[in-house]
Scaffold this motif. Structure first.
Motif: not given
Length: 109
Positions: A2-4, A50-57, A78-81
């Motif tokens: 999780d990179i958030r 890897v997981l971010c908030d929306h899937g971009y970073s 799509g990330g965590f969302e």
């Protein structure tokens, strides 16, 4: 992985079992030659998702991991969302100890 940010994780929750490595310190925490490496990452043969908030970073972070030798790196579209929208498990984020360096903790419970 999780990179958030800590704030996003505290607000929205975490994926149980994920390892928090903020994007700002990712390279230092995963690089096998780094003295600042998180020992919970494992070796280059390990699959890292890897997981971010929306899937971009996270897609950029996964590409960085491949460059560092983690050839089985991927990210969550799509990330965590998207994770939450799919009804997958989420747990409350635990607070890091006050003296802990970012990205050096164990996986989330």
């Amino acid at each position: 992985m999780d990179i958030r940010s800590d704030a996003q994780r505290a607000r929205d929750g975490v994926v149980p079992g994920s390892l928090h490595l903020p994007r700002t310190v990712l390279e230092w925490r995963v690089d096998p030659t780094s003295p600042w490496r998180n020992p919970h990452v494992g070796g280059l043969e390990r699959r890292l998702v890897v997981l971010c908030d929306h899937g971009y970073s996270s897609s950029l972070a996964a590409a960085t991991l491949v460059d560092l030798g983690f050839h089985q790196a991927a990210d969550v579209a799509g990330g965590f969302e998207a994770w939450v929208a799919a009804g997958l498990p989420v747990s409350e984020a635990r607070a890091a100890p006050g003296d802990a360096l970012p990205g050096m903790g164990p996986p989330d419970a």
